[in-house]
Design a protein around this motif. Structure first.
Motif, mmCIF file in Angstrom:
data_model
loop_
_atom_site.group_PDB
_atom_site.id
_atom_site.type_symbol
_atom_site.label_atom_id
_atom_site.label_comp_id
_atom_site.label_asym_id
_atom_site.label_seq_id
_atom_site.Cartn_x
_atom_site.Cartn_y
_atom_site.Cartn_z
ATOM 1 N N ASP A 153 0.816 -1.216 0.000
ATOM 2 C CA ASP A 153 0.000 0.000 0.000
ATOM 3 C C ASP A 153 0.852 1.271 0.000
ATOM 4 O OD1 ASP A 153 -2.418 1.438 0.111
ATOM 5 O OD2 ASP A 153 -2.318 1.547 2.293
ATOM 6 N N GLY A 154 2.138 1.128 0.305
ATOM 7 C CA GLY A 154 3.042 2.266 0.256
ATOM 8 C C GLY A 154 3.070 3.108 1.524
ATOM 9 N N GLN A 155 2.477 2.598 2.600
ATOM 10 C CA GLN A 155 2.509 3.340 3.858
ATOM 11 C C GLN A 155 3.939 3.496 4.354
ATOM 12 O OE1 GLN A 155 -0.444 2.674 6.870
ATOM 13 N NE2 GLN A 155 -1.506 1.223 5.535
ATOM 14 N N ASP A 156 4.156 4.532 5.128
ATOM 15 C CA ASP A 156 5.465 4.781 5.729
ATOM 16 C C ASP A 156 5.632 3.842 6.922
ATOM 17 O OD1 ASP A 156 7.906 5.931 6.360
ATOM 18 O OD2 ASP A 156 6.992 7.577 7.494
ATOM 19 N N ILE A 157 6.420 2.790 6.735
ATOM 20 C CA ILE A 157 6.667 1.789 7.770
ATOM 21 C C ILE A 157 8.164 1.773 8.028
ATOM 22 C CG2 ILE A 157 6.509 -0.658 8.394
ATOM 23 C CD1 ILE A 157 4.199 -0.858 6.303
ATOM 24 N N HIS A 158 8.562 1.871 9.283
ATOM 25 C CA HIS A 158 9.984 1.898 9.637
ATOM 26 C C HIS A 158 10.522 0.524 10.014
ATOM 27 C CE1 HIS A 158 9.022 6.279 10.958
ATOM 28 N NE2 HIS A 158 9.146 6.176 9.641
ATOM 29 N N LEU A 159 9.651 -0.352 10.519
ATOM 30 C CA LEU A 159 10.074 -1.688 10.937
ATOM 31 C C LEU A 159 8.866 -2.604 10.951
ATOM 32 C CD1 LEU A 159 12.392 -3.522 12.148
ATOM 33 C CD2 LEU A 159 11.587 -2.776 14.404
ATOM 34 N N VAL A 160 9.081 -3.845 10.498
ATOM 35 C CA VAL A 160 8.044 -4.875 10.562
ATOM 36 C C VAL A 160 8.451 -5.868 11.640
ATOM 37 C CG1 VAL A 160 6.880 -6.752 9.335
ATOM 38 C CG2 VAL A 160 7.473 -4.641 8.109
ATOM 39 N N LEU A 161 7.546 -6.124 12.575
ATOM 40 C CA LEU A 161 7.739 -7.185 13.570
ATOM 41 C C LEU A 161 6.909 -8.358 13.094
ATOM 42 C CD1 LEU A 161 7.240 -5.171 16.884
ATOM 43 C CD2 LEU A 161 9.363 -5.613 15.651
ATOM 44 N N ALA A 162 7.549 -9.459 12.743
ATOM 45 C CA ALA A 162 6.819 -10.565 12.128
ATOM 46 C C ALA A 162 7.103 -11.895 12.805
ATOM 47 C CB ALA A 162 7.185 -10.672 10.647
ATOM 48 N N ASP A 163 6.025 -12.584 13.134
ATOM 49 C CA ASP A 163 6.121 -13.977 13.561
ATOM 50 C C ASP A 163 6.426 -14.789 12.303
ATOM 51 O OD1 ASP A 163 5.966 -16.360 14.956
ATOM 52 O OD2 ASP A 163 3.842 -16.174 15.434
ATOM 53 N N LEU A 164 7.022 -15.942 12.480
ATOM 54 C CA LEU A 164 7.324 -16.774 11.309
ATOM 55 C C LEU A 164 6.185 -17.715 10.959
ATOM 56 C CD1 LEU A 164 11.096 -17.573 11.656
ATOM 57 C CD2 LEU A 164 9.958 -16.580 9.706
ATOM 58 N N ALA A 165 5.604 -18.343 11.952
ATOM 59 C CA ALA A 165 4.550 -19.323 11.699
ATOM 60 C C ALA A 165 3.197 -18.628 11.740
ATOM 61 C CB ALA A 165 4.615 -20.432 12.750
ATOM 62 N N LEU A 166 2.663 -18.355 10.558
ATOM 63 C CA LEU A 166 1.366 -17.689 10.442
ATOM 64 C C LEU A 166 0.368 -18.637 9.809
ATOM 65 C CD1 LEU A 166 2.842 -14.320 9.173
ATOM 66 C CD2 LEU A 166 1.829 -14.726 11.431
ATOM 67 N N GLY A 167 -0.897 -18.381 10.018
ATOM 68 C CA GLY A 167 -1.946 -19.286 9.549
ATOM 69 C C GLY A 167 -1.953 -19.531 8.055
#
Length: 153
Positions: A53-67
């Protein structure tokens, strides 16, 4: 700055977590510390859509195992936009280093999550790190020197 806080370069975060309680706790902690949560999503498809979407994001916190897939797919999409990713997971795979700035092991203390974000910010700015938080690995592509006696495990 003697009495003020240094201006953060990481403020806007995308949280990708499919455990509702963990997602809520993370969002609550971060907003309480004056971080802005762009979105909290629980699916790879939703995370990729927010990133695209092009939003201004500085960092992504992501779990690895997602549904609906792997956080690595989220990291690939973020990498294409130049957005750093920190995996927050119970089991950080070896290939994570190619896609992320670091990996924080679950379960973690709130102070370790906050310190891991600060460590990524310091590494991006080329600042020397005094110590790393418990359960956090800062990957070589991101890292700046850490004083050996100060590394916490």
């Amino acid at each position: 700055m003697i009495f003020g806080r240094k201006k953060r370069s990481i403020v806007r975060l995308l949280v990708v977590e499919d455990e509702p309680l963990v997602a809520f706790d993370t969002e609550y902690l971060l907003t309480g510390e004056d971080y802005e949560i762009v979105a909290t999503v629980d699916r790879v498809a939703d995370a990729v859509a927010v990133i695209a979407d092009g939003q201004d994001i500085h960092l992504v916190l992501a779990d690895l195992a997602l549904g609906d897939g792997s956080g690595i797919d989220v990291a690939r999409a973020a990498q294409e936009r130049g957005i750093p990713v920190m995996f927050v997971t119970g089991n950080c795979p070896g290939e994570a280093e190619a896609f992320a700035a670091g990996c924080l092991s679950k379960p973690y203390a709130p102070r370790d999550l906050l310190a891991a974000i600060v460590a990524i910010e310091a590494a991006r700015e080329g600042r020397r790190l005094r110590r790393l938080p418990n359960g956090f690995r800062l990957f070589a592509a991101m890292s700046t020197p850490v004083e050996p006696a100060q590394i916490a495990g």
